[in-house]
Design a protein around this motif. Structure first.
Motif, PDB file in Angstrom:
ATOM      1  N   TYR A   9      30.821  51.182  43.579  1.00  0.00           N
ATOM      2  CA  TYR A   9      32.461  50.901  44.331  1.00  0.00           C
ATOM      3  C   TYR A   9      33.118  51.311  42.854  1.00  0.00           C
ATOM      4  O   TYR A   9      33.315  50.655  41.660  1.00  0.00           O
ATOM      5  CB  TYR A   9      32.758  50.053  44.905  1.00  0.00           C
ATOM      6  CG  TYR A   9      33.920  50.237  45.701  1.00  0.00           C
ATOM      7  CD1 TYR A   9      34.071  50.258  46.562  1.00  0.00           C
ATOM      8  CD2 TYR A   9      35.670  49.675  45.056  1.00  0.00           C
ATOM      9  CE1 TYR A   9      35.405  51.147  46.977  1.00  0.00           C
ATOM     10  CE2 TYR A   9      36.727  50.245  45.123  1.00  0.00           C
ATOM     11  CZ  TYR A   9      36.379  50.619  46.742  1.00  0.00           C
ATOM     12  OH  TYR A   9      38.086  51.075  46.705  1.00  0.00           O
ATOM     13  N   TYR A  10      33.488  52.291  43.027  1.00  0.00           N
ATOM     14  CA  TYR A  10      34.429  53.218  41.907  1.00  0.00           C
ATOM     15  C   TYR A  10      36.323  53.835  42.804  1.00  0.00           C
ATOM     16  O   TYR A  10      35.652  54.366  43.333  1.00  0.00           O
ATOM     17  CB  TYR A  10      33.806  53.191  40.426  1.00  0.00           C
ATOM     18  CG  TYR A  10      33.135  55.230  41.643  1.00  0.00           C
ATOM     19  CD1 TYR A  10      31.672  54.875  42.216  1.00  0.00           C
ATOM     20  CD2 TYR A  10      34.521  56.806  41.539  1.00  0.00           C
ATOM     21  CE1 TYR A  10      31.707  56.312  42.493  1.00  0.00           C
ATOM     22  CE2 TYR A  10      33.472  57.369  42.376  1.00  0.00           C
ATOM     23  CZ  TYR A  10      31.939  57.614  43.044  1.00  0.00           C
ATOM     24  OH  TYR A  10      31.949  58.600  43.652  1.00  0.00           O
ATOM     25  N   GLY A  11      36.664  53.995  41.177  1.00  0.00           N
ATOM     26  CA  GLY A  11      37.811  54.514  41.688  1.00  0.00           C
ATOM     27  C   GLY A  11      39.817  54.244  41.196  1.00  0.00           C
ATOM     28  O   GLY A  11      39.421  52.569  40.569  1.00  0.00           O
ATOM     29  N   PRO A  12      40.222  54.770  41.106  1.00  0.00           N
ATOM     30  CA  PRO A  12      41.845  53.873  40.018  1.00  0.00           C
ATOM     31  C   PRO A  12      42.290  53.543  41.709  1.00  0.00           C
ATOM     32  O   PRO A  12      42.334  53.389  42.997  1.00  0.00           O
ATOM     33  CB  PRO A  12      42.625  55.357  40.363  1.00  0.00           C
ATOM     34  CG  PRO A  12      41.635  56.417  41.285  1.00  0.00           C
ATOM     35  CD  PRO A  12      40.238  56.547  41.246  1.00  0.00           C
ATOM     36  N   HIS A  13      43.386  52.760  41.012  1.00  0.00           N
ATOM     37  CA  HIS A  13      44.454  52.253  42.140  1.00  0.00           C
ATOM     38  C   HIS A  13      45.714  52.228  41.855  1.00  0.00           C
ATOM     39  O   HIS A  13      45.969  53.016  41.330  1.00  0.00           O
ATOM     40  CB  HIS A  13      44.309  50.926  42.229  1.00  0.00           C
ATOM     41  CG  HIS A  13      44.779  49.774  41.150  1.00  0.00           C
ATOM     42  ND1 HIS A  13      45.146  48.944  41.110  1.00  0.00           N
ATOM     43  CD2 HIS A  13      44.922  50.243  39.819  1.00  0.00           C
ATOM     44  CE1 HIS A  13      45.740  48.436  40.073  1.00  0.00           C
ATOM     45  NE2 HIS A  13      45.494  49.142  39.098  1.00  0.00           N
ATOM     46  N   ILE A  14      46.312  52.615  43.403  1.00  0.00           N
ATOM     47  CA  ILE A  14      47.774  52.560  43.629  1.00  0.00           C
ATOM     48  C   ILE A  14      48.593  52.291  44.440  1.00  0.00           C
ATOM     49  O   ILE A  14      48.367  51.661  45.374  1.00  0.00           O
ATOM     50  CB  ILE A  14      47.664  54.467  43.534  1.00  0.00           C
ATOM     51  CG1 ILE A  14      49.288  54.685  43.439  1.00  0.00           C
ATOM     52  CG2 ILE A  14      47.254  54.117  45.144  1.00  0.00           C
ATOM     53  CD1 ILE A  14      49.732  56.029  43.912  1.00  0.00           C
ATOM     54  N   GLY A  15      49.667  51.357  43.780  1.00  0.00           N
ATOM     55  CA  GLY A  15      50.011  50.560  44.551  1.00  0.00           C
ATOM     56  C   GLY A  15      51.123  51.494  46.084  1.00  0.00           C
ATOM     57  O   GLY A  15      51.675  52.699  45.523  1.00  0.00           O
TER      58      GLY A  15
END
Ligand SMILES: [Zn+2]
Length: 249
Positions: free
Chosen positions: A101-107
Motif C-alpha cells: 500500500y503506497y501513496g502520499p498523504h494530505i490533510g
C-alpha cells in the motif's frame, strides 16, 4: 459527525474516497473471497509518510496482516529502496502474498481546509503533509536548487526535487498542494513499479494498492482515494485491474 458528512467534505477534492476502515474491509474481503487467502498469509508493506498521524489513524484491521514493513519516509516515498523491497519479499509465507500500500498523504480539516488538520490536544490546526507543504513553500520562494540533495536532509531534498521538476504545473494549479500531491503520487507509483520489476518474490501474488491517503481531524479520521488496485499473479505474470472494488461508495 456522521460518516456521510465526513465523506462529503473529503469527496469535494477526492470523489472516490472511502473511509480507511471501509477501505481495508473491502481489501480483506477480496483477499479472503477471491484469492482464498487469510490476512495471516500476507505480508503488508506500506509506503506512507512517517508522520505520527499515520500511525494514530492506522486502521486496526490492517494489523491482521503480517507486518507492516515500513518502506516510506517523508510523504510516502519508498526510501528503503531495493533492499527494503527485497527484505520483505524474502519474509513472505510461501503460499501467501505481499500487499503493498503506497501513496502520499494530505490533510483536509473538517472545515474543508486542504493541507490542514486538527491533531490530538491542539487548539490550532497544523500542516499535513508537512514535508509537501514546506517543499511547496520552498518552490514558491525559488529556494530549491536543481539536483541539490544533501546528506543532512536527504528525504526532504528528494521531495523538493520531485516538485521542482514539475514547477509550472504545480504553481499554476488551482490548488497547488493538491497538484503537488498528485505529482508526488506519480513519482512514488513509478518508483514502486521499478522496485517490483527488480525484485524476486517466492509467493503467489502481489497485491498493489496505490492512492492518496487523506487525514482529517483527530475526531474525523482518515480516508483513502484509490488510483491503482491490481493483483499480479506471479506464476502467470497476469495483472488484474480491480480498481472498481475500491471505487464503490
Ligand atoms: Zn507527511
Amino acid at each position: 459527525m456522521k460518516k456521510r458528512e465526513k465523506l462529503q467534505i473529503v469527496r469535494k477534492h477526492y470523489p472516490n474516497a472511502l473511509t480507511t476502515i471501509d477501505y481495508i474491509n473491502k481489501i480483506i474481503d477480496y483477499v479472503e473471497e477471491k484469492l482464498d487467502l487469510e490476512p495471516s498469509q500476507i505480508i503488508l508493506a506500506d509506503s506512507i509518510c512517517s508522520d505520527d498521524v499515520n500511525s494514530i489513524q492506522y486502521p486496526v484491521r490492517a494489523l491482521e496482516f503480517l507486518g507492516p514493513f515500513k518502506m516510506g519516509g517523508l510523504d510516502g516515498f519508498p526510501f528503503t529502496g531495493l533492499s527494503g523491497m527485497a527484505a520483505f519479499a524474502s519474509h513472505v509465507p510461501d503460499d501467501g502474498a505481499v500487499f503493498i500500500y503506497y501513496g502520499p498523504h494530505i490533510g483536509i480539516s473538517k472545515e474543508g481546509i486542504i493541507g490542514k488538520i486538527n491533531r490530538f490536544g491542539q487548539n490550532n490546526n497544523s500542516i499535513c503533509c508537512g514535508a509537501a507543504t514546506v517543499a511547496l513553500n520552498n518552490l514558491r520562494e525559488n529556494s530549491i536548487k536543481p539536483d541539490n540533495i544533501t546528506e543532512l536532509d536527504y528525504q526532504m531534498n528528494t521531495i523538493e526535487q520531485i516538485l521542482y521538476n514539475q514547477k509550472d504545473k504545480i504553481l499554476n494549479a488551482e490548488i497547488p498542494l493538491h497538484e503537488a500531491t498528485e505529482i508526488i503520487y506519480e513519482a512514488i507509483d513509478n518508483r514502486i513499479q521499478e522496485l517490483i520489476a527488480a525484485t524476486k518474490y517466492n509467493c503467489k501474488y502481489i497485491i498493489l494498492v496505490g492512492g492518496i491517503l487523506i487525514n482529517s481531524d483527530s475526531d474525523v479520521g482518515s480516508f483513502s482515494s484509490t488510483k491503482r488496485f491490481e493483483v499480479i499473479d506471479l506464476k502467470t505474470g497476469i495483472r488484474e485491474n480491480l480498481i472498481s472494488i475500491l471505487n464503490q461508495g
